[in-house]
Design a protein around this motif. Sequence first.
Motif, mmCIF file in Angstrom:
data_model
loop_
_atom_site.group_PDB
_atom_site.id
_atom_site.type_symbol
_atom_site.label_atom_id
_atom_site.label_comp_id
_atom_site.label_asym_id
_atom_site.label_seq_id
_atom_site.Cartn_x
_atom_site.Cartn_y
_atom_site.Cartn_z
ATOM 1 N N MET A 124 24.921 8.127 -27.338
ATOM 2 C CA MET A 124 24.358 8.669 -26.230
ATOM 3 C C MET A 124 22.904 9.441 -26.675
ATOM 4 O O MET A 124 22.494 10.689 -26.654
ATOM 5 N N LYS A 125 22.102 8.445 -26.973
ATOM 6 C CA LYS A 125 20.723 8.622 -27.449
ATOM 7 C C LYS A 125 19.802 8.733 -25.963
ATOM 8 O O LYS A 125 20.084 8.140 -25.179
ATOM 9 N N ARG A 126 19.052 9.756 -26.198
ATOM 10 C CA ARG A 126 18.257 10.141 -25.056
ATOM 11 C C ARG A 126 17.281 8.970 -24.612
ATOM 12 O O ARG A 126 17.026 8.941 -23.435
ATOM 13 N N LEU A 127 16.595 8.277 -25.613
ATOM 14 C CA LEU A 127 15.519 7.344 -25.016
ATOM 15 C C LEU A 127 16.356 5.969 -24.765
ATOM 16 O O LEU A 127 15.921 4.987 -24.649
ATOM 17 N N TRP A 128 17.692 5.787 -24.967
ATOM 18 C CA TRP A 128 18.448 4.349 -25.036
ATOM 19 C C TRP A 128 19.716 4.430 -24.127
ATOM 20 O O TRP A 128 20.203 5.871 -23.701
ATOM 21 N N ALA A 129 19.830 3.236 -23.602
ATOM 22 C CA ALA A 129 20.908 3.095 -22.524
ATOM 23 C C ALA A 129 22.047 2.540 -23.208
ATOM 24 O O ALA A 129 22.096 1.064 -23.610
#
Length: 500
Positions: free
Chosen positions: A280-285
């Motif tokens: 659940m990384k902020r800059l990744w989907a």
Amino acid sequence: MRIRKTYSLSKLLLLAVIVAGCSHRPTDVTQVDELPDIWPDYVGVTIPVGIAPLNFSMADDDVETVDVEVKGSKGGSIHANGNYADFDIDEWHQLLEQNKGGSLTLTVCAEKGGRWSRYRDFQMTVGSEPLDAWGITYRRIPPSYEIYSKMGLYQRNLSNFDERALLVNTQAPNQCINCHTANRTNPDQYVFHIRGQHGGTLVHRNGQDEILKAVNDSLGGSMVYPYWHPGGRYCAFSTNKTTQIFHFANNKRIEVYDNESDVFIYDTQTRTILKDTLTMKRLWAENTPAFSPDGQWLYYTTALRQVYPDNYDKEKYSLCRVSFDENTGRLGTHVDTLINAQSSMVNSQSPKSVTWPRPSYDGRYLMYTQVDYGYFSIWHPEADLWLLDLKTGETHPLDEVNSNRAESLHSWSSNSYWFLFTSRRDDGLYSRIYFSMMDNDGRATKPFLLPQRNPKEFYRHLLCSYNTPDFTSRPVNSDARQMGQDIESDKRNPTTITPL
């Protein structure tokens, strides 16, 4: 009594004359040195014992009669004569069982304009490995985009042509019924999502249905693209904020992308959503999760988020995995990148994107779809199936099953010898279901279309696509009426969330 017997015999003789007159057998046949052009194309396919008859027509609509003789390499024969090749189901099954591990030779004669032609014989191989499935489940959906037109979840007996609806959205009006996902072909455990005014996530487990709240504010989206842990307690989901855009000037109609997406695990016993910063990384989907068959790994795809919609075609998903501990319900601390999208070059072309990872249940392979960008592959004509060898790390395209149109949404049979997938190879508009067998060297056989009683007429009149198909070991026992009432109600079970 003597008169009655005579009368019965006379009726039988008359019936025999009528039947003989209706059977229009080939006469004055001209030999043609080419294979018959049949539809569906079943020439040279490999089929499992127990599959429904592979009925077919001549591709030429002007053909008046087709006559087909089928002989087994280990004995036995059957015959069909009529407007199309319509084989008796029991005779077909007996012939396949007798020729398991052998082959069938088909002799086709066709009448057109009162003249008969006989074509070169062709063969079908009867696989030695069982299909290991009663049937399949799938969603049938028309080519609509925003409006919830008629759609439904269905199951189909693969040994014949029987189909039954599990749930149609007329039983839950104005709802979009999403993917039906079982646990390793087990019909006793499944999940699907409902979008609309009465949205929710329906979980069927231990003979009971429960509907979870459709959207959890802490997640930022709904629970979609599920995949069960083999132990049955956990289910992985992604949570997506999905958007559609339409093309004006290329060969694609629509794009589907996510403004946000993350992967998480749901604990069905405690109704707890297990969040982890690794997925659940902020800059990744993060997207499209799948557990390994031993339950020790969680596969998923991930891409660096772009500026949407301007850079939608720059989104490239890589394939990753992270360990999972069933006892604690927690992910590991290290992520392995199995296929890096930036290095997945094909013939020196631009990097490709990976989507829909599906490991075989024997743990040997992982099948995935590769596209130019993004993850919603059904709208991408360039979408192809690829195979990753989990022992060697080598990957290659499944050229035996790929076409010049979209292949996607694949699933394995429980014994990992057979797989199915959807393809738009027929007309570029509608997704149909195809089957193939995988050998021990990772080579697939020529695929065959899902059999129908009269396939040409059936598929011409079916203005729907097959979506998210999967095998099922037994029929799904569901109460559509009660399920529809539950969906229409406001009763929803809340979930709790573990902190990051």
